[in-house]
Design an enzyme around this catalytic site. Structure first.
Site, short mmCIF file in Angstrom:
data_model
loop_
_atom_site.label_atom_id
_atom_site.label_comp_id
_atom_site.label_asym_id
_atom_site.label_seq_id
_atom_site.Cartn_x
_atom_site.Cartn_y
_atom_site.Cartn_z
N LYS A 189 45.60 41.05 -66.32
CA LYS A 189 45.36 42.40 -65.79
C LYS A 189 44.16 42.39 -64.84
O LYS A 189 44.24 42.88 -63.72
CB LYS A 189 45.07 43.37 -66.95
CG LYS A 189 44.52 44.71 -66.49
CD LYS A 189 44.18 45.61 -67.64
CE LYS A 189 42.79 45.47 -68.19
NZ LYS A 189 41.74 46.15 -67.43
N ASN A 190 43.06 41.82 -65.29
CA ASN A 190 41.84 41.91 -64.48
C ASN A 190 41.94 41.10 -63.19
O ASN A 190 41.31 41.45 -62.20
CB ASN A 190 40.62 41.47 -65.30
CG ASN A 190 40.22 42.53 -66.31
OD1 ASN A 190 40.75 43.64 -66.31
ND2 ASN A 190 39.31 42.18 -67.22
N ARG B 6 38.12 52.08 -63.47
CA ARG B 6 36.91 51.62 -62.79
C ARG B 6 37.19 50.59 -61.69
O ARG B 6 36.49 50.54 -60.68
CB ARG B 6 36.01 51.03 -63.87
CG ARG B 6 34.72 50.53 -63.36
CD ARG B 6 33.91 49.96 -64.50
NE ARG B 6 32.91 49.08 -63.95
CZ ARG B 6 31.79 49.50 -63.38
NH1 ARG B 6 31.52 50.77 -63.31
NH2 ARG B 6 30.94 48.63 -62.88
N CYS C 26 36.92 52.77 -68.95
CA CYS C 26 36.62 52.78 -70.38
C CYS C 26 35.21 53.30 -70.63
O CYS C 26 34.29 52.97 -69.88
CB CYS C 26 36.71 51.37 -70.95
SG CYS C 26 38.37 50.83 -71.30
N ARG D 123 27.82 51.66 -66.91
CA ARG D 123 28.61 50.93 -65.92
C ARG D 123 28.41 51.40 -64.47
O ARG D 123 29.33 51.94 -63.86
CB ARG D 123 30.09 50.96 -66.30
CG ARG D 123 30.34 50.38 -67.66
CD ARG D 123 31.79 50.25 -67.99
NE ARG D 123 32.38 49.05 -67.44
CZ ARG D 123 33.63 48.68 -67.65
NH1 ARG D 123 34.41 49.40 -68.39
NH2 ARG D 123 34.10 47.57 -67.12
N PRO D 124 27.23 51.22 -63.93
CA PRO D 124 27.00 51.63 -62.55
C PRO D 124 27.69 50.69 -61.54
O PRO D 124 28.26 49.66 -61.94
CB PRO D 124 25.48 51.52 -62.41
CG PRO D 124 25.07 50.52 -63.42
CD PRO D 124 26.07 50.58 -64.54
N VAL D 125 27.64 51.07 -60.25
CA VAL D 125 28.23 50.20 -59.22
C VAL D 125 27.17 49.80 -58.18
O VAL D 125 27.50 49.42 -57.07
CB VAL D 125 29.44 50.86 -58.51
CG1 VAL D 125 30.62 50.97 -59.46
CG2 VAL D 125 29.09 52.21 -57.91
N ASP D 126 25.89 49.88 -58.58
CA ASP D 126 24.81 49.58 -57.64
C ASP D 126 24.91 48.17 -57.06
O ASP D 126 24.60 47.94 -55.89
CB ASP D 126 23.44 49.78 -58.33
CG ASP D 126 23.31 48.98 -59.60
OD1 ASP D 126 24.28 48.98 -60.40
OD2 ASP D 126 22.26 48.34 -59.82
N LEU D 127 25.38 47.22 -57.85
CA LEU D 127 25.44 45.83 -57.36
C LEU D 127 26.52 45.66 -56.29
O LEU D 127 26.36 44.88 -55.35
CB LEU D 127 25.69 44.85 -58.51
CG LEU D 127 24.63 44.88 -59.63
CD1 LEU D 127 25.02 43.94 -60.77
CD2 LEU D 127 23.27 44.49 -59.08
N ASP E 208 35.17 41.09 -73.66
CA ASP E 208 36.49 41.68 -73.88
C ASP E 208 37.20 41.12 -75.12
O ASP E 208 38.30 41.57 -75.45
CB ASP E 208 37.38 41.47 -72.64
CG ASP E 208 36.99 42.40 -71.49
OD1 ASP E 208 36.15 43.30 -71.71
OD2 ASP E 208 37.52 42.23 -70.38
N ILE F 88 26.68 42.44 -72.81
CA ILE F 88 27.19 42.85 -71.50
C ILE F 88 27.23 44.38 -71.36
O ILE F 88 26.77 44.93 -70.38
CB ILE F 88 28.61 42.28 -71.24
CG1 ILE F 88 28.64 40.76 -71.48
CG2 ILE F 88 29.09 42.61 -69.82
CD1 ILE F 88 27.91 39.91 -70.48
N ARG G 105 47.13 50.35 -71.14
CA ARG G 105 46.45 49.97 -69.89
C ARG G 105 46.37 48.44 -69.78
O ARG G 105 46.28 47.92 -68.67
CB ARG G 105 45.02 50.53 -69.86
CG ARG G 105 44.95 52.03 -69.70
CD ARG G 105 43.51 52.46 -69.56
NE ARG G 105 42.83 51.60 -68.62
CZ ARG G 105 41.52 51.35 -68.63
NH1 ARG G 105 40.74 51.92 -69.52
NH2 ARG G 105 40.98 50.54 -67.75
#
Ligand code: UD1
Length: 422
Positions: free
Chosen positions: A22-23, A94, A118, A123-127, A308, A330, A400
């Site tokens: 999936k990922n 996400r 989830c 879970r930011p997206v700054d990176l 996971d 994580i 999912r």
């Protein structure tokens, strides 16, 4: 809402085919936005997250066809009709943020909603954003959306990630393929999904070296072409099904699995007293007699123990002989399965990012609630080992990320059925 009913029973025996990851698929699909020629993915998993990504790509003007019952995806992004990834789609998943880098690299502009997904921490997206800025992108955050521009195209740059992020590495890697000059990604993620993405991008004409290590070097090219690429096997689905015989005994061969996808996880199974061996078709797992031994686990970026698989490993430790300490490094809010497992009689003490599990002889079936994707499958695994009936509610999370879970486990002898709800 559907529920899954699991009735604990004896040892499992047989084979479980492992689907495409999936990922990996969720990052390979946005790669279609980098080219005006078709990208074909084979071995795609049939999951609701894949449908969500298809809908997102279609909303941008890409064409997505599913062939062979969804196992083959043919995507074509000849010209994009929109560069806005809308909140209504992005909030469901996400991984939607992964369209940002490709759209920006190809057309010099993109507007993407900040993601949902989830509920396992902030879970930011700054990176992701920092990496694109290092390639010359101009970014603005307005009303929940990232507005990104690179009027003269992206330029190669050096990105030194302060912490390892799979998604940020993927976004940066895709964007860098079309940037002018050389991009170096330092402290990059090393997950097999990154290597799979790099393989696919190379097939499309990208120049990438070092994927699978902490430093990836990308030499930008003017354009990428079409390609056909098989999605790598899902190491998380693999690890999950390897745990099924570990939990309730028996012998199961996971078809298509390789040890190098789940190395650190196999070491923990070995320490717990589970037999794991590679065969010519996959990985065979067996547990003969007696309880498993308790083992301590700390989640880490690949090649460490994957976050996971933490929930599923906890399900195994619930009936281990002894006490195990599971440290989640994580994501900060990833023990939501613990109270549900405790409803089944597990002894778990959670303090911050550490869960201490004292094994009991046997769990007892109970109605439980799935809180996220991996949590839901951990409750199914626990149910396989419990006395009586476990009803797992809210299984939309499961759909999912796990294809045909009832069929795959049912075929090796588990008593499991789906009950349709309202
Ligand atoms: C991916 C996987 C997910 C897996 C995770 C870690 C997909 C679709 N999802 O998620 O299943 O659990 O890797 O292996 O591939 N972080 C930041 N800023 C950022 C990005 C991340 O602080 O911009 C933090 C996160 O909050 C987290 C850590 O970095 O604490 C790792 O997250 P990351 O590797 O980015 O996870 P995802 O790519 O979202």
């Amino acid at each position: 809402m559907d529920s899954i009913i699991v009735t604990g029973n004896g040892p499992l025996k047989g084979q479980i085919p492992i689907a495409g990851a999936k990922n990996a698929c969720l990052t390979l699909m946005p790669a279609t936005l980098l080219s005006d020629e078709p990208l074909t993915l084979t071995n795609a998993p049939r999951l609701s997250d894949i449908k969500t990504m298809s809908a997102l790509l279609e909303s941008l003007g890409a064409e997505v066809s599913q062939l062979q019952d969804g196992k083959v995806l043919v995507m074509s992004s000849h010209a994009l009709s929109s560069h806005v990834a809308d909140y209504d789609i992005v909030r469901k998943m996400r991984a939607s943020i992964l369209v940002l880098g490709p759209m920006l690299a190809r057309d010099g502009h993109a507007v993407v909603s900040l993601p949902g997904g989830c509920a396992i921490g902030a879970r930011p997206v700054d990176l992701h954003l920092r990496a694109l800025e290092a390639m010359g992108a101009e970014l603005e955050l307005k009303e929940g959306y990232v507005h990104a521009k690179a009027p003269n195209g992206l330029k190669g740059g050096t990105v030194d990630f302060p912490l390892v992020s799979v998604g940020a590495t993927e976004n940066a890697l895709m964007a860098a393929t079309l940037a002018k000059g050389t991009t170096v990604l330092k402290n990059a993620a090393r997950e097999p999904e990154i290597v799979d993405l790099a393989d696919c991008l190379r097939r499309m004409g990208a120049q990438i070296e070092g994927d699978g290590t902490g430093t990836i070097t990308i030499q930008g090219v003017d354009r990428l072409g079409g390609a056909t690429h098989p999605v790598v096997a899902d190491r998380i689905e693999l690890g999950t099904y390897m745990l099924a015989p570990a939990i309730c005994g028996g012998e199961v061969e996971c078809l298509g699995g390789r040890i190098n996808l789940v190395g650190a996880f196999c070491e923990k199974l070995d320490a717990a007293g589970i037999d794991v061996s590679e065969t010519d078709k996959g990985i065979k797992v067996s547990r003969k007699n007696g309880r498993v031994k308790s083992v301590d686990v700390t989640t880490e970026p690949f090649p460490g123990f994957p976050t996971d698989l933490q929930a599923q490993m906890m399900a195994l430790m619930c009936t281990a002989d002894g006490t195990s300490v599971l440290e989640e490094k994580i994501f900060e809010n990833r023990f939501m399965h613990a109270p549900e497992l405790m409803r089944m009689g597990a002894h778990i003490d959670v303090h911050g990012g550490t869960a201490t599990v004292t094994g009991v002889e046997r769990l007892k079936g109970a109605p439980v609630m799935a809180t996220d994707l991996r949590a839901s499958v951990s409750l199914i695994l626990a149910g396989l080992a419990a006395e009586g009936e476990t009803i797992v509610n809210r299984v939309y999370h499961l759909d999912r990320g796990y294809e045909s879970v009832e069929e795959k486990l049912g075929n090796v002898g588990a008593r499991i059925e789906r009950v349709s709800g309202q």
